[in-house]
Design an enzyme around this catalytic site. Structure first.
Site, PDB file in Angstrom:
ATOM      1  CB  CYS A 103      -0.950   0.002   1.177  1.00  0.00           C
ATOM      2  SG  CYS A 103      -2.001  -1.459   1.213  1.00  0.00           S
ATOM      3  CG  HIS A 131      -3.166   3.316   2.519  1.00  0.00           C
ATOM      4  ND1 HIS A 131      -3.778   3.046   1.309  1.00  0.00           N
ATOM      5  CD2 HIS A 131      -3.138   2.142   3.204  1.00  0.00           C
ATOM      6  CE1 HIS A 131      -4.097   1.768   1.274  1.00  0.00           C
ATOM      7  NE2 HIS A 131      -3.728   1.200   2.402  1.00  0.00           N
ATOM      8  CG  ASN A 161      -6.616  -0.904   1.703  1.00  0.00           C
ATOM      9  OD1 ASN A 161      -5.972  -0.499   0.736  1.00  0.00           O
ATOM     10  ND2 ASN A 161      -6.040  -1.351   2.808  1.00  0.00           N
TER      11      ASN A 161
HETATM   12  C1  LIG Z   1      -9.624  -5.356  10.464  1.00  0.00           C
HETATM   13  C2  LIG Z   1     -10.245  -4.288  11.336  1.00  0.00           C
HETATM   14  C3  LIG Z   1     -11.301  -3.527  10.567  1.00  0.00           C
HETATM   15  C4  LIG Z   1     -10.941  -4.985  12.508  1.00  0.00           C
HETATM   16  O1  LIG Z   1     -11.483  -3.981  13.344  1.00  0.00           O
HETATM   17  P1  LIG Z   1     -11.234  -4.068  14.925  1.00  0.00           P
HETATM   18  O2  LIG Z   1     -11.970  -2.969  15.545  1.00  0.00           O
HETATM   19  O3  LIG Z   1      -9.741  -4.153  15.147  1.00  0.00           O
HETATM   20  O4  LIG Z   1     -11.938  -5.407  15.260  1.00  0.00           O
HETATM   21  P2  LIG Z   1     -11.344  -6.720  15.997  1.00  0.00           P
HETATM   22  O5  LIG Z   1     -10.440  -7.465  15.077  1.00  0.00           O
HETATM   23  O6  LIG Z   1     -10.819  -6.286  17.340  1.00  0.00           O
HETATM   24  O7  LIG Z   1     -12.666  -7.534  16.172  1.00  0.00           O
HETATM   25  C5  LIG Z   1     -13.737  -7.084  16.994  1.00  0.00           C
HETATM   26  C6  LIG Z   1     -14.853  -8.100  16.904  1.00  0.00           C
HETATM   27  O8  LIG Z   1     -15.485  -8.016  15.621  1.00  0.00           O
HETATM   28  C7  LIG Z   1     -15.485  -9.281  14.981  1.00  0.00           C
HETATM   29  N1  LIG Z   1     -15.342  -9.085  13.541  1.00  0.00           N
HETATM   30  C8  LIG Z   1     -14.202  -9.101  12.797  1.00  0.00           C
HETATM   31  N2  LIG Z   1     -14.478  -8.860  11.505  1.00  0.00           N
HETATM   32  C9  LIG Z   1     -15.818  -8.688  11.447  1.00  0.00           C
HETATM   33  C10 LIG Z   1     -16.699  -8.410  10.392  1.00  0.00           C
HETATM   34  N3  LIG Z   1     -16.277  -8.244   9.131  1.00  0.00           N
HETATM   35  N4  LIG Z   1     -17.999  -8.278  10.680  1.00  0.00           N
HETATM   36  C11 LIG Z   1     -18.478  -8.419  11.917  1.00  0.00           C
HETATM   37  N5  LIG Z   1     -17.678  -8.702  12.963  1.00  0.00           N
HETATM   38  C12 LIG Z   1     -16.367  -8.834  12.730  1.00  0.00           C
HETATM   39  C13 LIG Z   1     -14.320 -10.031  15.605  1.00  0.00           C
HETATM   40  O9  LIG Z   1     -14.470 -11.409  15.490  1.00  0.00           O
HETATM   41  C14 LIG Z   1     -14.383  -9.535  17.034  1.00  0.00           C
HETATM   42  O10 LIG Z   1     -15.377 -10.249  17.705  1.00  0.00           O
HETATM   43  P3  LIG Z   1     -15.177 -10.648  19.258  1.00  0.00           P
HETATM   44  O11 LIG Z   1     -15.085  -9.335  19.997  1.00  0.00           O
HETATM   45  O12 LIG Z   1     -16.428 -11.426  19.554  1.00  0.00           O
HETATM   46  O13 LIG Z   1     -13.930 -11.447  19.310  1.00  0.00           O
HETATM   47  C15 LIG Z   1      -9.186  -3.317  11.895  1.00  0.00           C
HETATM   48  O14 LIG Z   1      -8.364  -3.953  12.837  1.00  0.00           O
HETATM   49  C16 LIG Z   1      -8.291  -2.748  10.812  1.00  0.00           C
HETATM   50  O15 LIG Z   1      -8.740  -2.046   9.921  1.00  0.00           O
HETATM   51  N6  LIG Z   1      -6.971  -3.020  10.913  1.00  0.00           N
HETATM   52  C17 LIG Z   1      -6.030  -2.576   9.907  1.00  0.00           C
HETATM   53  C18 LIG Z   1      -6.079  -3.504   8.732  1.00  0.00           C
HETATM   54  C19 LIG Z   1      -5.513  -2.871   7.503  1.00  0.00           C
HETATM   55  O16 LIG Z   1      -5.568  -1.685   7.322  1.00  0.00           O
HETATM   56  N7  LIG Z   1      -4.995  -3.716   6.620  1.00  0.00           N
HETATM   57  C20 LIG Z   1      -4.462  -3.249   5.378  1.00  0.00           C
HETATM   58  C21 LIG Z   1      -3.153  -2.592   5.584  1.00  0.00           C
HETATM   59  S1  LIG Z   1      -2.671  -1.716   4.191  1.00  0.00           S
END
Ligand SMILES: CC(C)(COP(=O)(O)OP(=O)(O)OC[C@H]1O[C@@H](n2cnc3c(N)ncnc32)[C@H](O)[C@@H]1OP(=O)(O)O)[C@@H](O)C(=O)NCCC(=O)NCCS
Length: 333
Positions: free
Chosen positions: A116, A260, A290
């Protein structure tokens, strides 16, 4: 003197495939909800390439627009850099497909792989070629068809990513030496020890395609989202501050911030950390998701088309991605 040459953005373009995948659509594919995706990421919909569209097809559309905006023909180009992690094929590279399709002369045609952050890496490389006096016009593109490497049943990743392409033509300021438009500073970095947080392990020389790779779906992106989040906020802030420091440019004089588009909460956290006024932050993540290396040039082009970004204004760009790579660029448009 040649080594005092600067490079300016002479044209921009972007392309998003017509097919839309909305949060509502995803509700019927994986266990998720429109509300969860909006609240946790800021994404509402993303564009998905048609089956016959490859990365170079998206890049071609963006490139044609950028050349037209720069009032240049493909024959004027001295080089093409395509930032991508979803090349048409492992070889030839995507830039070569584009060089042929655009009808360029025999010029440098190179893919840049920095996930990215790739577009900011490529733009920095192009700037060096131009400022050294070697080249006059370089087409710099971020283009991705991430939908081809995302597991449609993995709710962590399938909600985040979309397809698209953004392009700029970077040109030497030789015809207009008094122009203030220039790349003012750039900062690139990587922390390979965190490479496991975001990777596509299968299909390379360590794990060539075999039945195991297929069975374990190692040809898809694997991600540890929560860990990336923290690192993203820190590294984008660091790169942005380094750019300002190098150019001795105060943050409150920057007109626009283009980060980004990975997650709206990451963008807001960087804004809070650096004390950036919200009205100076450009976003389009709600409509694109993204798009990896394409995210910054797409948003840049759309903001120019909307007359938000104007000639003479200063823009600070920052990105992070798999690697973990990171990049920043401060430029005067
Ligand atoms: C992936 C991302 C959106 C997840 O959001 P988050 O707030 O960190 O969520 P978590 O991973 O802590 O999960 C929270 C809960 O939601 C759930 N969950 C995860 N994905 C889900 C989805 N698509 N829909 C519904 N629930 C979801 C998890 O299982 C978790 O449940 P639990 O509390 O019962 O265990 C976030 O971490 C993120 O954007 N990270 C950066 C990733 C990124 O940018 N990648 C590309 C880099 S260039």
């Amino acid at each position: 003197m040649e080594n005092h040459r600067t490079a300016q953005i002479s044209g921009t373009g972007s392309y998003l495939p017509a097919n839309l995948l909305t949060n509502k659509d995803l509700e019927s594919l994986v266990e998720t909800s429109d509300q969860w995706i909006r609240e946790r990421t800021g994404i509402v919909e993303r564009h998905i390439a048609a089956p016959q569209e490859a990365t170079s097809d998206l890049a071609f559309q963006a490139a044609r627009q950028a050349l037209d905006a720069a009032q240049l023909s493909a024959q004027d180009l001295d080089g093409i850099l395509v930032a991508t992690v979803t090349p048409d094929q492992v070889m030839p590279n995507t830039a070569c497909f584009l060089q042929s399709r655009l009808g360029c002369k025999s010029i440098m045609a190179l893919d840049v792989s920095a996930a990215c952050s790739g577009f900011l890496y490529a733009l920095t490389i192009a700037d060096q070629f131009i400022c050294s006096g070697k080249f006059k016009h370089i087409l710099v593109i971020g283009a991705e068809t991430l939908s081809r490497i995302i597991n449609p049943t993995d709710r962590q990743t399938c909600i985040l990513f979309g397809d698209g392409a953004g392009a700029v033509v970077l040109s030497a300021n030789t015809n207009n030496p008094s122009s203030k438009s220039a790349i003012l500073s750039s900062s690139l970095g990587a922390n390979g020890s965190l490479g496991d947080l975001l990777s596509l392990p299968g299909g390379g020389s360590r794990l060539p395609f075999n039945q195991d790779v297929l069975d374990q779906k190692l040809y898809f992106v694997h991600m540890k989202g929560r860990e990336i989040f923290k690192s993203a906020v820190r590294t984008m802030s660091d790169r942005a501050l380094e750019c300002l420091n190098q150019a001795q440019y105060p943050l409150d004089k920057v007109d626009w911030f283009i980060m980004h588009q990975a997650n709206l909460r990451i963008i807001e956290a960087v804004a809070d950390h650096l004390n950036i006024p919200k009205q100076k932050i450009l976003t389009n993540i709600d409509q694109t998701g993204n798009t990896s290396s394409a995210s910054i040039p797409i948003l840049f082009n759309q903001s120019i088309d909307k007359n938000l970004v104007q000639r003479g204004q200063t823009i600070l760009m920052a990105a992070f991605g798999a690697g973990l790579t990171s990049g920043g660029i401060l430029l005067q448009y």
